[in-house]
Motif scaffolding. Structure first.
Motif, PDB file in Angstrom:
ATOM      1  N   MET A 109       0.665  -1.205  -0.071  1.00 26.49           N
ATOM      2  CA  MET A 109       0.147   0.189  -0.041  1.00 26.49           C
ATOM      3  C   MET A 109       0.810   1.247  -0.076  1.00 26.49           C
ATOM      4  SD  MET A 109      -3.239  -0.842   2.581  1.00 26.49           S
ATOM      5  CE  MET A 109      -2.294  -1.555   3.775  1.00 26.49           C
ATOM      6  N   LYS A 110       1.973   1.168   0.825  1.00 27.67           N
ATOM      7  CA  LYS A 110       2.986   2.322   0.758  1.00 27.67           C
ATOM      8  C   LYS A 110       3.370   2.659  -0.648  1.00 27.67           C
ATOM      9  CE  LYS A 110       4.596   2.522   5.427  1.00 27.67           C
ATOM     10  NZ  LYS A 110       5.913   2.267   6.243  1.00 27.67           N
ATOM     11  N   GLU A 111       3.832   1.628  -1.249  1.00 25.67           N
ATOM     12  CA  GLU A 111       4.717   1.599  -2.639  1.00 25.67           C
ATOM     13  C   GLU A 111       3.462   2.278  -3.455  1.00 25.67           C
ATOM     14  OE1 GLU A 111       6.036  -2.228  -3.522  1.00 25.67           O
ATOM     15  OE2 GLU A 111       7.586  -2.036  -2.400  1.00 25.67           O
ATOM     16  N   ALA A 112       2.265   1.696  -3.374  1.00 23.06           N
ATOM     17  CA  ALA A 112       1.156   2.204  -4.338  1.00 23.06           C
ATOM     18  C   ALA A 112       0.894   3.890  -4.278  1.00 23.06           C
ATOM     19  CB  ALA A 112      -0.123   1.159  -4.254  1.00 23.06           C
ATOM     20  N   ALA A 113       0.897   4.148  -2.877  1.00 22.39           N
ATOM     21  CA  ALA A 113       0.547   5.696  -2.610  1.00 22.39           C
ATOM     22  C   ALA A 113       1.969   6.513  -3.139  1.00 22.39           C
ATOM     23  CB  ALA A 113       0.668   5.650  -1.023  1.00 22.39           C
ATOM     24  N   ILE A 114       3.173   5.810  -2.925  1.00 20.29           N
ATOM     25  CA  ILE A 114       4.363   6.661  -3.313  1.00 20.29           C
ATOM     26  C   ILE A 114       4.295   6.751  -4.876  1.00 20.29           C
ATOM     27  CG2 ILE A 114       6.750   6.483  -3.520  1.00 20.29           C
ATOM     28  CD1 ILE A 114       6.956   5.391  -0.668  1.00 20.29           C
ATOM     29  N   GLU A 117       2.076   9.702  -5.964  1.00 19.27           N
ATOM     30  CA  GLU A 117       2.892  10.648  -5.714  1.00 19.27           C
ATOM     31  C   GLU A 117       4.005  11.057  -6.822  1.00 19.27           C
ATOM     32  OE1 GLU A 117       4.453  10.935  -1.705  1.00 19.27           O
ATOM     33  OE2 GLU A 117       2.314  10.446  -0.675  1.00 19.27           O
ATOM     34  N   GLU A 118       4.632  10.070  -6.886  1.00 19.89           N
ATOM     35  CA  GLU A 118       5.620  10.184  -8.111  1.00 19.89           C
ATOM     36  C   GLU A 118       4.850  10.658  -9.473  1.00 19.89           C
ATOM     37  OE1 GLU A 118       7.881   6.891  -8.423  1.00 19.89           O
ATOM     38  OE2 GLU A 118       8.976   7.307  -6.434  1.00 19.89           O
ATOM     39  N   VAL A 119       3.783   9.919  -9.747  1.00 20.82           N
ATOM     40  CA  VAL A 119       2.974  10.473 -11.441  1.00 20.82           C
ATOM     41  C   VAL A 119       2.630  12.036 -10.826  1.00 20.82           C
ATOM     42  CG1 VAL A 119       1.042   9.965 -12.398  1.00 20.82           C
ATOM     43  CG2 VAL A 119       2.415   8.013 -11.536  1.00 20.82           C
ATOM     44  N   VAL A 120       2.217  12.373  -9.982  1.00 15.23           N
ATOM     45  CA  VAL A 120       1.849  13.561  -9.617  1.00 15.23           C
ATOM     46  C   VAL A 120       3.200  14.626  -9.821  1.00 15.23           C
ATOM     47  CG1 VAL A 120       0.689  15.122  -8.105  1.00 15.23           C
ATOM     48  CG2 VAL A 120      -0.196  13.472  -8.331  1.00 15.23           C
TER      49      VAL A 120
END
Length: 144
Positions: A109-114, A117-120
């Motif tokens: 879940m952390k990797e998905a959230a990060i 954020e990187e895409v943004v």
């Protein structure tokens, strides 16, 4: 001394540690319930209800036939309680597996959230204010 104590308690890492201990205690209760109430009955069903915790060998002394582990311990005999040890190892492995699965899920879940954020952050930035002013200046100069 009281002032130093207040400063020690007011530090962020002490409060973080206290929160971690409290959350850890609650998490322990959840994992223990998961193992005792859900996983162990399934294992008991698979093994035919065999309870290893009362398996032991009398090394010296006398124990009544068919006595449970606690009765054998209370009799004062020297016993080799291999079943209790096997159950402790099995429970440890189950708890370790459950914690591994939970940590793996949280990391996913952390990797998905990060990743989001990187895409943004990777979105192309528009021209800076100086670039826009330079373009306007160039357009005005071209008209004149």
């Amino acid at each position: 001394m009281l002032k130093e104590f207040r400063e020690f308690i007011a530090r962020g890492n002490v409060m973080d540690m206290a929160v971690g201990i409290i959350i850890g205690a609650a998490f322990t209760a959840i994992v223990t319930s998961l193992v005792d109430d859900l996983i162990n009955p399934i294992i008991g069903l698979i093994t035919g209800g065999i309870d290893f915790s009362n398996k032991y060998v009398v090394m010296s002394g006398t124990v009544p036939d068919g006595a449970g582990l606690q009765v054998a311990r209370d009799s004062g005999a020297a016993i080799f309680a291999y079943g209790s040890f096997l159950m402790a190892v099995l429970n440890f492995l189950i708890v370790a597996w459950v914690v591994f699965i939970l940590v793996k899920s949280v990391n996913r879940m952390k990797e998905a959230a990060i990743g989001k954020e990187e895409v943004v952050e990777a979105a192309p930035a528009g021209p800076s204010q100086e670039e826009l002013l330079s373009q306007i200046r160039d357009l005005l100069a071209a008209r004149a």
